[in-house]
Design a protein around this motif. Structure first.
Motif, PDB file in Angstrom:
ATOM      1  N   THR A   5      73.305  82.029   1.825  1.00  0.00           N
ATOM      2  CA  THR A   5      73.105  82.103   3.265  1.00  0.00           C
ATOM      3  C   THR A   5      71.745  82.749   3.495  1.00  0.00           C
ATOM      4  O   THR A   5      71.517  83.886   3.080  1.00  0.00           O
ATOM      5  CB  THR A   5      74.219  82.916   3.949  1.00  0.00           C
TER       6      THR A   5
ATOM      7  N   GLU B 155      72.943  81.235  10.597  1.00  0.00           N
ATOM      8  CA  GLU B 155      73.252  79.850  10.954  1.00  0.00           C
ATOM      9  C   GLU B 155      72.870  78.840   9.874  1.00  0.00           C
ATOM     10  O   GLU B 155      73.082  77.644  10.053  1.00  0.00           O
ATOM     11  CB  GLU B 155      72.525  79.475  12.259  1.00  0.00           C
TER      12      GLU B 155
ATOM     13  N   GLU C 191      72.834  77.818   5.665  1.00  0.00           N
ATOM     14  CA  GLU C 191      73.231  78.006   4.274  1.00  0.00           C
ATOM     15  C   GLU C 191      72.601  76.881   3.457  1.00  0.00           C
ATOM     16  O   GLU C 191      72.608  75.724   3.871  1.00  0.00           O
ATOM     17  CB  GLU C 191      74.750  77.970   4.128  1.00  0.00           C
TER      18      GLU C 191
ATOM     19  N   SER D 138      81.971  76.434   4.016  1.00  0.00           N
ATOM     20  CA  SER D 138      80.845  77.023   4.733  1.00  0.00           C
ATOM     21  C   SER D 138      81.147  77.117   6.228  1.00  0.00           C
ATOM     22  O   SER D 138      81.716  76.211   6.819  1.00  0.00           O
ATOM     23  CB  SER D 138      79.588  76.171   4.530  1.00  0.00           C
TER      24      SER D 138
ATOM     25  N   SER E 109      78.467  78.023   8.255  1.00  0.00           N
ATOM     26  CA  SER E 109      77.131  77.914   8.847  1.00  0.00           C
ATOM     27  C   SER E 109      77.006  76.619   9.644  1.00  0.00           C
ATOM     28  O   SER E 109      77.585  75.594   9.292  1.00  0.00           O
ATOM     29  CB  SER E 109      76.051  77.928   7.763  1.00  0.00           C
TER      30      SER E 109
ATOM     31  N   ARG F 281      73.860  73.210   7.099  1.00  0.00           N
ATOM     32  CA  ARG F 281      74.158  73.244   5.669  1.00  0.00           C
ATOM     33  C   ARG F 281      73.194  72.286   4.971  1.00  0.00           C
ATOM     34  O   ARG F 281      73.325  71.072   5.054  1.00  0.00           O
ATOM     35  CB  ARG F 281      75.618  72.854   5.443  1.00  0.00           C
TER      36      ARG F 281
END
Length: 125
Positions: free
Chosen positions: A21, A25, A27, A56, A58, A61
């Protein structure tokens, strides 16, 4: 080359594929596209990515690796062994290199960006 990166073992999988990460917001998921389908590491890496993407939280991605799964350049053959269902697994964009070109491709509603640090006219001949 791994000797230059002291922290890779801490990333898991000997640092050869991992996720991190980099922002609340965002990853990133790093893969080793040198693992071909006949390599014993290929299937475990593929399973790991599917699981990691599904877990995930996030919003963004980003999956990245060396060999471009899609490209119009003809420097080298496309990395077809890396044509995985990234969108289905939850990725938002796939970055790669290897080809000596820059391309932004939409394949089955997934954005693939190839950046091989520039281009050569002979690549497109």
């Amino acid at each position: 080359y791994l000797q230059y990166f002291d922290d890779l073992p801490g990333l898991g999988h000997y640092g050869l594929y991992y996720n991190m990460t980099v922002h609340p917001e965002v990853e990133v998921f790093a893969l080793n596209s040198n693992y071909r389908p006949d390599s014993p590491e290929h299937l475990p890496m593929k399973r790991w990515l599917q699981s990691a993407l599904s877990n995930s939280t996030s919003a963004h991605r980003i999956v990245y690796f060396h060999h471009a799964p899609y490209s119009t350049a003809r420097h080298d053959p496309e990395g077809t062994w890396m044509r995985w269902p990234f969108k289905e697994w939850g990725a938002t964009v796939v970055l790669s290199g290897h080809q000596h070109s820059y391309e932004r491709l939409a394949v089955q509603d997934m954005t693939y960006i190839v950046n091989g640090l520039g281009g050569h006219p002979w690549v497109y001949e």
